[in-house]
Design a protein around this motif. Sequence first.
Motif, PDB file in Angstrom:
ATOM      1  N   SER A  22       0.861  -1.203   0.000  1.00  0.00           N
ATOM      2  CA  SER A  22       0.000   0.000   0.000  1.00  0.00           C
ATOM      3  C   SER A  22       0.880   1.229   0.000  1.00  0.00           C
ATOM      4  O   SER A  22       0.597   2.229  -0.642  1.00  0.00           O
ATOM      5  N   ARG A  23       1.970   1.145   0.776  1.00  0.00           N
ATOM      6  CA  ARG A  23       2.881   2.281   0.880  1.00  0.00           C
ATOM      7  C   ARG A  23       3.728   2.423  -0.383  1.00  0.00           C
ATOM      8  O   ARG A  23       3.810   3.507  -0.962  1.00  0.00           O
ATOM      9  N   ILE A  24       4.314   1.324  -0.811  1.00  0.00           N
ATOM     10  CA  ILE A  24       5.222   1.428  -1.967  1.00  0.00           C
ATOM     11  C   ILE A  24       4.474   1.914  -3.206  1.00  0.00           C
ATOM     12  O   ILE A  24       4.936   2.801  -3.924  1.00  0.00           O
ATOM     13  N   LEU A  25       3.293   1.346  -3.426  1.00  0.00           N
ATOM     14  CA  LEU A  25       2.542   1.695  -4.649  1.00  0.00           C
ATOM     15  C   LEU A  25       1.518   2.820  -4.409  1.00  0.00           C
ATOM     16  O   LEU A  25       0.787   3.195  -5.307  1.00  0.00           O
ATOM     17  N   THR A  36      10.600  -5.917   9.986  1.00  0.00           N
ATOM     18  CA  THR A  36      11.718  -5.216  10.639  1.00  0.00           C
ATOM     19  C   THR A  36      11.826  -3.733  10.263  1.00  0.00           C
ATOM     20  O   THR A  36      12.337  -2.939  11.032  1.00  0.00           O
ATOM     21  N   ILE A  37      11.367  -3.337   9.087  1.00  0.00           N
ATOM     22  CA  ILE A  37      11.572  -1.939   8.649  1.00  0.00           C
ATOM     23  C   ILE A  37      10.254  -1.228   8.349  1.00  0.00           C
ATOM     24  O   ILE A  37       9.940  -0.191   8.913  1.00  0.00           O
ATOM     25  N   CYS A  38       9.456  -1.837   7.498  1.00  0.00           N
ATOM     26  CA  CYS A  38       8.195  -1.191   7.119  1.00  0.00           C
ATOM     27  C   CYS A  38       7.099  -1.655   8.093  1.00  0.00           C
ATOM     28  O   CYS A  38       6.116  -2.283   7.716  1.00  0.00           O
ATOM     29  N   THR A  39       7.318  -1.332   9.364  1.00  0.00           N
ATOM     30  CA  THR A  39       6.456  -1.819  10.447  1.00  0.00           C
ATOM     31  C   THR A  39       5.132  -1.023  10.486  1.00  0.00           C
ATOM     32  O   THR A  39       5.058   0.073   9.934  1.00  0.00           O
ATOM     33  N   SER A  51       5.433   3.839  12.823  1.00  0.00           N
ATOM     34  CA  SER A  51       6.767   4.432  12.614  1.00  0.00           C
ATOM     35  C   SER A  51       7.692   3.575  11.757  1.00  0.00           C
ATOM     36  O   SER A  51       8.718   3.085  12.242  1.00  0.00           O
ATOM     37  N   PRO A  52       7.376   3.394  10.487  1.00  0.00           N
ATOM     38  CA  PRO A  52       8.300   2.652   9.608  1.00  0.00           C
ATOM     39  C   PRO A  52       9.658   3.364   9.531  1.00  0.00           C
ATOM     40  O   PRO A  52       9.712   4.589   9.587  1.00  0.00           O
ATOM     41  N   MET A  53      10.730   2.562   9.445  1.00  0.00           N
ATOM     42  CA  MET A  53      12.076   3.146   9.456  1.00  0.00           C
ATOM     43  C   MET A  53      12.556   3.400   8.032  1.00  0.00           C
ATOM     44  O   MET A  53      13.472   2.728   7.536  1.00  0.00           O
ATOM     45  N   CYS A  54      11.943   4.385   7.406  1.00  0.00           N
ATOM     46  CA  CYS A  54      12.210   4.642   5.990  1.00  0.00           C
ATOM     47  C   CYS A  54      13.684   4.966   5.720  1.00  0.00           C
ATOM     48  O   CYS A  54      14.196   4.667   4.643  1.00  0.00           O
ATOM     49  N   MET A  55      14.376   5.540   6.719  1.00  0.00           N
ATOM     50  CA  MET A  55      15.780   5.906   6.521  1.00  0.00           C
ATOM     51  C   MET A  55      16.640   4.685   6.211  1.00  0.00           C
ATOM     52  O   MET A  55      17.674   4.790   5.570  1.00  0.00           O
ATOM     53  N   PHE A  56      16.224   3.525   6.719  1.00  0.00           N
ATOM     54  CA  PHE A  56      17.024   2.303   6.518  1.00  0.00           C
ATOM     55  C   PHE A  56      16.434   1.395   5.447  1.00  0.00           C
ATOM     56  O   PHE A  56      16.822   0.252   5.301  1.00  0.00           O
ATOM     57  N   CYS A  57      15.457   1.905   4.731  1.00  0.00           N
ATOM     58  CA  CYS A  57      14.704   1.028   3.842  1.00  0.00           C
ATOM     59  C   CYS A  57      15.413   0.815   2.502  1.00  0.00           C
ATOM     60  O   CYS A  57      15.782   1.772   1.831  1.00  0.00           O
ATOM     61  N   PRO A  58      15.604  -0.447   2.120  1.00  0.00           N
ATOM     62  CA  PRO A  58      16.322  -0.734   0.873  1.00  0.00           C
ATOM     63  C   PRO A  58      15.531  -0.364  -0.385  1.00  0.00           C
ATOM     64  O   PRO A  58      16.099  -0.312  -1.469  1.00  0.00           O
ATOM     65  N   VAL A  59      14.233  -0.129  -0.237  1.00  0.00           N
ATOM     66  CA  VAL A  59      13.433   0.197  -1.436  1.00  0.00           C
ATOM     67  C   VAL A  59      12.814   1.595  -1.326  1.00  0.00           C
ATOM     68  O   VAL A  59      11.834   1.910  -1.988  1.00  0.00           O
ATOM     69  N   GLN A  60      13.464   2.409  -0.496  1.00  0.00           N
ATOM     70  CA  GLN A  60      12.942   3.758  -0.277  1.00  0.00           C
ATOM     71  C   GLN A  60      12.747   4.521  -1.586  1.00  0.00           C
ATOM     72  O   GLN A  60      11.759   5.214  -1.767  1.00  0.00           O
ATOM     73  N   GLU A  61      13.701   4.377  -2.511  1.00  0.00           N
ATOM     74  CA  GLU A  61      13.589   5.175  -3.741  1.00  0.00           C
ATOM     75  C   GLU A  61      12.428   4.739  -4.642  1.00  0.00           C
ATOM     76  O   GLU A  61      12.050   5.440  -5.560  1.00  0.00           O
ATOM     77  N   HIS A  62      11.866   3.554  -4.337  1.00  0.00           N
ATOM     78  CA  HIS A  62      10.710   3.088  -5.125  1.00  0.00           C
ATOM     79  C   HIS A  62       9.390   3.460  -4.444  1.00  0.00           C
ATOM     80  O   HIS A  62       8.318   3.204  -4.994  1.00  0.00           O
ATOM     81  N   CYS A  63       9.467   4.001  -3.235  1.00  0.00           N
ATOM     82  CA  CYS A  63       8.272   4.098  -2.397  1.00  0.00           C
ATOM     83  C   CYS A  63       7.529   5.419  -2.608  1.00  0.00           C
ATOM     84  O   CYS A  63       8.040   6.487  -2.286  1.00  0.00           O
ATOM     85  N   ARG A  64       6.314   5.299  -3.101  1.00  0.00           N
ATOM     86  CA  ARG A  64       5.525   6.500  -3.410  1.00  0.00           C
ATOM     87  C   ARG A  64       5.006   7.171  -2.148  1.00  0.00           C
ATOM     88  O   ARG A  64       4.908   8.391  -2.082  1.00  0.00           O
ATOM     89  N   ALA A  65       4.634   6.388  -1.143  1.00  0.00           N
ATOM     90  CA  ALA A  65       4.138   6.994   0.103  1.00  0.00           C
ATOM     91  C   ALA A  65       5.255   7.805   0.761  1.00  0.00           C
ATOM     92  O   ALA A  65       5.034   8.907   1.251  1.00  0.00           O
ATOM     93  N   TYR A  66       6.479   7.248   0.754  1.00  0.00           N
ATOM     94  CA  TYR A  66       7.603   7.971   1.350  1.00  0.00           C
ATOM     95  C   TYR A  66       7.848   9.279   0.600  1.00  0.00           C
ATOM     96  O   TYR A  66       8.047  10.331   1.211  1.00  0.00           O
ATOM     97  N   ALA A  67       7.798   9.203  -0.714  1.00  0.00           N
ATOM     98  CA  ALA A  67       8.058  10.402  -1.522  1.00  0.00           C
ATOM     99  C   ALA A  67       7.073  11.523  -1.169  1.00  0.00           C
ATOM    100  O   ALA A  67       7.416  12.697  -1.193  1.00  0.00           O
ATOM    101  N   ILE A 104       3.558  10.333   3.289  1.00  0.00           N
ATOM    102  CA  ILE A 104       2.280   9.848   3.840  1.00  0.00           C
ATOM    103  C   ILE A 104       2.373   8.381   4.290  1.00  0.00           C
ATOM    104  O   ILE A 104       1.357   7.709   4.420  1.00  0.00           O
ATOM    105  N   GLU A 105       3.614   7.925   4.529  1.00  0.00           N
ATOM    106  CA  GLU A 105       3.772   6.493   4.855  1.00  0.00           C
ATOM    107  C   GLU A 105       3.000   6.077   6.116  1.00  0.00           C
ATOM    108  O   GLU A 105       2.530   4.958   6.227  1.00  0.00           O
ATOM    109  N   GLU A 106       2.860   7.017   7.064  1.00  0.00           N
ATOM    110  CA  GLU A 106       2.168   6.625   8.296  1.00  0.00           C
ATOM    111  C   GLU A 106       0.652   6.642   8.131  1.00  0.00           C
ATOM    112  O   GLU A 106      -0.079   6.192   8.995  1.00  0.00           O
TER     113      GLU A 106
HETATM  114  S1  SF4 Z   1      10.236   3.808   2.430  1.00  0.00           S
HETATM  115 FE1  SF4 Z   1       8.220   2.957   2.035  1.00  0.00          FE
HETATM  116  S2  SF4 Z   1       8.544   0.750   1.997  1.00  0.00           S
HETATM  117 FE2  SF4 Z   1      10.317   1.662   2.956  1.00  0.00          FE
HETATM  118  S3  SF4 Z   1       9.876   1.635   5.156  1.00  0.00           S
HETATM  119 FE3  SF4 Z   1       9.211   3.604   4.379  1.00  0.00          FE
HETATM  120  S4  SF4 Z   1       7.083   3.307   3.907  1.00  0.00           S
HETATM  121 FE4  SF4 Z   1       7.956   1.287   4.065  1.00  0.00          FE
END
Ligand code: SF4
Length: 356
Positions: free
Chosen positions: A153-156, A197-200, A203-219, A222-224
């Motif tokens: 939901s977050r990534i897409l 472990t990361i996209c919990t 409080s997802p830990m986006c700073m450590f996320c290996p797919v952060q650059e693909h994540c639309r919610a992070y961009a 609105i990830e929370e």
């Molecule tokens: S960047 Fe996206 S996929 Fe990664 S932890 Fe944050 S919300 Fe989850």
Amino acid sequence: MSENTLQSFNISRFQEDILDWYEKNKRDLPWRQDQDPYKVWVSEIMLQQTKVDTVIPYFYKFMDKYPTVYDLAEADEQDVLKTWEGLGYYSRARNLQSAVREVVEKYDGVVPNNPEELGSLKGVGSYTRGAILSIAYNQPEPAVDGNFMRVFSRILKVEEDISKAKVKKLFEDYMYEIISKEDPSSFNQAIMDLGATICTPKSPMCMFCPVQEHCRAYAEGIEEELPIKSKKKKQKVKRYVALLVRNEKGQVIIEQRPESGLLANLWQFPMVPVDNLELLHVENWVRKEYGVEIDLDEKRGNVKHVFSHLKWNLDVYAASTKQDVLENDRLRFVTIEELDEYPFPVSHQKMMDLLK
Ligand code: SF4
């Protein structure tokens, strides 16, 4: 969700990034030692609604007692429930055992590797089926559960209610596109690890996320706010007087629950529903329902238990009886030591502490 959801989503880069991360960071879990479909199956059933840390000791104990499908198929159901005791959602254990018996009888003890046969086994829903086919048989099958939908939901940036069946179906359709065809086993496990472990949930830990650059919610920051999930109905509260009835020999009465429904075939101390009943009438109720004469004694405590759809509120009372013989088939006198031999739900295990 629209048809454009996967447009401009770089699937191959996403696969590379997530698989790369998984290779270096995968959790060392006991069911990952090999890709035995039976072990994957047991672990996935145990992990439904239950945290990994809770599951690990149960998984070891279970594999120790029932290392193969044949051992589980032949086991006594009460013994299986005892091994499952404390893990909750006991129908999972019963369904697993009857499905394993079918595997032994119909498929020569080999867990089926095609979606139709596997999906027809008791307790094997679309998620478990996908998890077994992908993890154990390396087939590119989606395994979409709540964790999976949260992450995607977050990534897409999917802003639809994930508790709806049609939304789950759409996620499955997307996953057929996104899943790695070379290594679906690692891909699905990587998403499971990312969600744990990361996209919990909080409080997802986006700073450590290996797919952060693909994540639309992070961009969009609105990830929370995702996923969107309609609130569950409030659980109904049911009140009971639960009875620790002892006879003059110090034995205590236990009762086996019915063969179907909540906590089927587990054991408990007798429970009197008191939503519409005064404490005054408990002794009468027990005489009529169980054919046992008791004298209600002091209150020993209160135990609460939350199920997915209902809450139990148990006022625990001590009571005594002069009887040594019970006429009701589902009741039994046991010594305190013998309590250990029967599978009890957690709420009634807590009551045992009030016996002493
Ligand atoms: S960047 Fe996206 S996929 Fe990664 S932890 Fe944050 S919300 Fe989850």
